[in-house]
Each structure stands twice: as C-alpha cells, then as structure tokens.
Motif scaffolding. Structure first.
Motif, mmCIF file in Angstrom:
data_model
loop_
_atom_site.group_PDB
_atom_site.id
_atom_site.type_symbol
_atom_site.label_atom_id
_atom_site.label_comp_id
_atom_site.label_asym_id
_atom_site.label_seq_id
_atom_site.Cartn_x
_atom_site.Cartn_y
_atom_site.Cartn_z
ATOM 1 N N GLU A 69 0.883 -1.297 0.060
ATOM 2 C CA GLU A 69 -0.070 0.041 -0.061
ATOM 3 C C GLU A 69 0.883 1.141 0.070
ATOM 4 N N ASP A 70 1.937 1.264 0.685
ATOM 5 C CA ASP A 70 2.883 2.356 0.558
ATOM 6 C C ASP A 70 3.539 2.673 -0.585
ATOM 7 N N ARG A 71 3.455 1.859 -1.553
ATOM 8 C CA ARG A 71 3.953 2.085 -2.713
ATOM 9 C C ARG A 71 2.910 2.814 -3.826
ATOM 10 N N VAL A 72 1.756 2.810 -3.557
ATOM 11 C CA VAL A 72 0.714 3.407 -4.276
ATOM 12 C C VAL A 72 0.759 4.939 -4.166
ATOM 13 N N ARG A 73 1.235 5.391 -5.314
ATOM 14 C CA ARG A 73 1.213 6.963 -5.557
ATOM 15 C C ARG A 73 -0.071 7.563 -6.030
ATOM 16 N N HIS A 74 -0.727 7.033 -6.926
ATOM 17 C CA HIS A 74 -1.905 7.476 -7.300
ATOM 18 C C HIS A 74 -3.046 6.748 -7.164
ATOM 19 N N VAL A 75 -4.305 7.136 -6.831
ATOM 20 C CA VAL A 75 -5.555 6.499 -6.967
ATOM 21 C C VAL A 75 -6.534 7.129 -8.038
ATOM 22 N N ILE A 76 -6.801 6.393 -8.981
ATOM 23 C CA ILE A 76 -7.476 7.225 -10.005
ATOM 24 C C ILE A 76 -8.898 6.392 -10.245
ATOM 25 N N ARG A 77 -9.896 7.226 -9.950
ATOM 26 C CA ARG A 77 -11.247 6.919 -10.237
ATOM 27 C C ARG A 77 -11.728 6.905 -11.692
ATOM 28 N N ALA A 78 -11.823 5.914 -12.560
ATOM 29 C CA ALA A 78 -12.288 5.777 -13.796
ATOM 30 C C ALA A 78 -13.812 6.108 -13.896
ATOM 31 N N LYS A 79 -14.627 7.200 -14.149
ATOM 32 C CA LYS A 79 -16.020 7.560 -14.064
ATOM 33 C C LYS A 79 -16.689 7.261 -15.423
ATOM 34 N N GLY A 80 -17.643 6.343 -15.713
ATOM 35 C CA GLY A 80 -18.264 6.578 -16.923
ATOM 36 C C GLY A 80 -19.343 7.689 -16.975
ATOM 37 N N VAL A 89 -21.566 13.480 -0.853
ATOM 38 C CA VAL A 89 -21.146 12.203 -0.747
ATOM 39 C C VAL A 89 -19.805 11.943 -1.766
ATOM 40 N N SER A 90 -18.651 11.532 -1.496
ATOM 41 C CA SER A 90 -17.686 11.225 -2.375
ATOM 42 C C SER A 90 -17.056 9.746 -2.204
ATOM 43 N N PRO A 91 -17.695 8.763 -2.858
ATOM 44 C CA PRO A 91 -17.114 7.515 -2.733
ATOM 45 C C PRO A 91 -15.789 7.203 -2.691
ATOM 46 N N LEU A 92 -15.081 7.941 -3.545
ATOM 47 C CA LEU A 92 -13.622 7.814 -3.654
ATOM 48 C C LEU A 92 -12.810 8.288 -2.449
ATOM 49 N N GLN A 93 -13.312 9.233 -1.955
ATOM 50 C CA GLN A 93 -12.547 9.880 -0.530
ATOM 51 C C GLN A 93 -12.954 8.664 0.653
ATOM 52 N N GLN A 94 -14.196 8.073 0.484
ATOM 53 C CA GLN A 94 -14.742 7.074 1.689
ATOM 54 C C GLN A 94 -13.505 6.109 1.222
ATOM 55 N N VAL A 95 -13.158 5.508 -0.079
ATOM 56 C CA VAL A 95 -12.433 4.369 -0.218
ATOM 57 C C VAL A 95 -10.924 4.814 0.335
ATOM 58 N N ARG A 96 -10.502 6.068 -0.220
ATOM 59 C CA ARG A 96 -9.144 6.293 0.389
ATOM 60 C C ARG A 96 -9.113 6.413 1.991
ATOM 61 N N GLU A 97 -10.097 6.804 2.860
ATOM 62 C CA GLU A 97 -9.880 6.834 4.029
ATOM 63 C C GLU A 97 -9.820 5.230 4.621
ATOM 64 N N VAL A 98 -10.574 4.465 4.067
ATOM 65 C CA VAL A 98 -10.778 3.081 4.736
ATOM 66 C C VAL A 98 -9.207 2.262 4.368
ATOM 67 N N LEU A 99 -8.839 2.817 3.001
ATOM 68 C CA LEU A 99 -7.643 2.063 2.664
ATOM 69 C C LEU A 99 -6.253 2.827 3.352
ATOM 70 N N GLY A 100 -6.604 3.945 3.957
ATOM 71 C CA GLY A 100 -5.401 4.639 4.532
ATOM 72 C C GLY A 100 -4.300 5.225 3.836
ATOM 73 N N LEU A 101 -4.784 5.427 2.484
ATOM 74 C CA LEU A 101 -3.972 5.812 1.413
ATOM 75 C C LEU A 101 -3.691 7.712 1.466
ATOM 76 N N ARG A 102 -3.317 7.969 2.425
ATOM 77 C CA ARG A 102 -3.274 9.300 2.835
ATOM 78 C C ARG A 102 -2.182 10.200 1.807
ATOM 79 N N ASN A 103 -1.143 9.276 1.669
ATOM 80 C CA ASN A 103 -0.129 9.902 0.822
ATOM 81 C C ASN A 103 -0.081 9.949 -0.501
ATOM 82 N N ALA A 104 -1.172 9.352 -1.370
ATOM 83 C CA ALA A 104 -1.473 9.063 -2.470
ATOM 84 C C ALA A 104 -2.217 10.379 -3.204
#
Length: 309
Positions: A69-80, A89-104
């Motif tokens: 997880e610490d190697r993940v630099r970018h989390v990119i949400r592909a939205k159709g 509500v921001s599902p992507l920010q909810q995912v970020r918080e659960v995963l703890g990817l605060r540096n990405a």
C-alpha cells in the motif's frame, strides 16, 4: 513500459432482464430485443450496497496490493458517469480513508464515457513514468453505480450493470505490458452526450468505422496489425455490435470475448477488465499473447489499448 500488475473485480448478484421490465419501463418488444438479439440475460445490481462498498469489495480481492500500500502513488477513479452519488458524498474519498492511502494523489477522470477506464490506465502510466520510481504503483478503480434512471439503460443499446474493478498499474512490470493506446472523441459542438434521435442516428452511422479506426491506430502505435491479435476484450454493450465489428476489423468472431454480455450486462468502463479476468481464468491468454482492450462511450468517445500478456 506501463503494465497491469493485477486485476480484480466485484460482481454483485444479478437480476434477469425480464424482471427489469417494470423497473425500467420496458415493453415486450424491448425485452425480446435485449435478450434474443443483443444477448443480454442477467444484469449485475447491488441496490443495498453503496458505490464505495462495491469498490472496496473489488479492492479486497486484489491480493497483489497487500503489503504494498505504501507504494501506491496515485488512486485514479475512472468514471463512466459524471455523477454517481448524491452531493456531498464522495465514494472515492470514502475508499481512500478506509484504505489509509493518505499519501497518494487521489482524483477522478471522466468525460470519455465507458472508454474512461482505458484512459485512466494511460494516465496512470504517464504519471508513474514522470515519478521516476520503478517501484511506484497506481490504483485504477473502474465501474459505476446506476444512481439515476438515466444511467440504468441506454434505449436500443444495452442495460447497465454495477460490476466494479480494481487495477494495479506498474511502471515497468514483467507482464500485461501496454504496447499501444489510441483514443478519439467525435463529440458535438454543444457538448451534449444524450442520445436524442438525431444523436442516436449519428452514433449508429459512425460507430463501426471509428471503432475500427481506433483499434487499428492503437495497433499501429504498437507496431502490429490485426493479424497479430490473439484476443479482443471489449465493452459488453451487446452481441450484435461486436458481430458486425468482427467483420469491420477483419478478425474472426471467436477472437472477441463476449461471454460476459449475458452474465453481467454493460458495466460501464469496467467491462474490459472484467473480461480480462474471465479470459485469464478460462486460460484464453497464453504467455506472450497480444490482446486488445477496447471500449466506446456516450459522447462518441472511443479507445483501444494493445497489451502483451
């Protein structure tokens, strides 16, 4: 060279097209067209799950992410779709918080319709190359929640499913390396993407020619031709469009993977990645095989990506 380190998907329970007759307001003729002609049967739906919950379910199956997880630099949400949850509500920010990817870096890409998933992989590869860290990773999340009636089906085209995928992208992995990518938008000057009668006629007129051109352009970018392609992993829009596309592309119909059209419905920009996982499980991708992921979306957006397994 950009590579797919791992792909996982979450496919919620399905409902039959016949059972969607009343919720979608379909008549008997439309049900017959979708099932008998277009090849749709079961549609993925998760009415009791939020978009964030479904995305996390897909990520939870991504075994290659565990411990990295610490190697993940970018989390990119592909939205159709531009809108898949009620403000604020921001599902992507909810995912970020659960995963703890605060540096990405966390952001979404959109406006390529159901071709946005391939755009997101290309963006991920560009950012990783710029980072200069060979161990860096990007996490691409694809698929949409059918949040509004507009998003649940496209008249005379397909019925939308709610499958989600998580794609771990590396800067230079040993397999599933991206050899070429090409995208094209043939949009209207007013920016309207809705398929009104005039727009639907124009979309039908140009669809096959532009799709063929985009695929051949991506292959040319890779220094290949259609004869080099072992498998096409398309978006699951309907069976008829790909039967015609096989002839336009000059490729045998059995090299286009269509098994999931009946099983999932059209899961927005997640389709090529869902098909990739199915093809691997079925042993359809041998080491060194060349395959093409391709998709098209509302607004006349088209994309194709050439990869080597």
């Amino acid at each position: 060279m950009t590579s797919l380190e791992a792909v996982s998907s979450y496919l919620p329970p399905t409902i039959s097209v016949a059972d969607l007759r009343e919720p979608l307001g379909l008549d008997d003729q439309q049900v017959r067209r979708f099932t008998r002609l277009y090849g749709l049967d079961r549609i993925c739906q998760a009415p009791d799950q939020s978009e964030a919950e479904m995305l996390l379910a897909a990520i939870g199956k991504l075994d290659a992410l565990a411990g990295r997880e610490d190697r993940v630099r970018h989390v990119i949400r592909a939205k159709g779709l531009r809108t898949t949850a009620p403000y604020p509500v921001s599902p992507l920010q909810q995912v970020r918080e659960v995963l703890g990817l605060r540096n990405a870096n966390v952001f979404s890409v959109a406006d390529h319709g159901c071709a946005t998933g391939l755009l997101a992989v290309d963006v991920a590869g560009t950012l990783l190359a710029a980072d200069g860290d060979p161990d860096a990773l990007a996490l691409v999340l694809a698929g949409d929640k059918t949040f509004t009636p507009f998003s649940q089906w496209v008249a005379d085209v397909s019925i939308m499913g709610e499958g989600m995928t998580a794609v771990l992208v590396g800067a230079d992995g040993p397999r599933d390396r991206v050899l070429g990518y090409h995208a094209r938008i043939v949009g209207r000057e007013d920016g309207v993407i809705d398929l009104d009668p005039e727009g639907a006629r124009e979309a039908k007129r140009i669809y096959q020619d532009v799709m063929s051109d985009v695929v051949h352009s991506a292959l040319a970018d890779a220094g290949l031709t259609i004869a080099d392609v072992d498998l096409v992993l398309p978006h699951n829009v309907n069976r008829v469009s790909w039967t015609v596309a096989a002839k336009e592309l000059g490729i045998p119909a059995d090299r286009i993977f269509l098994d999931n059209i009946a099983r999932t419905g059209h899961c927005f920009c997640a389709d090529p990645f869902i098909n990739y996982q199915s093809a691997r499980e079925l042993g359809l991708l041998r080491p060194g095989a060349t395959y093409v992921m391709t998709s098209a979306g509302l607004g006349q957006s088209f994309a194709a990506m050439v990869l080597q397994h």
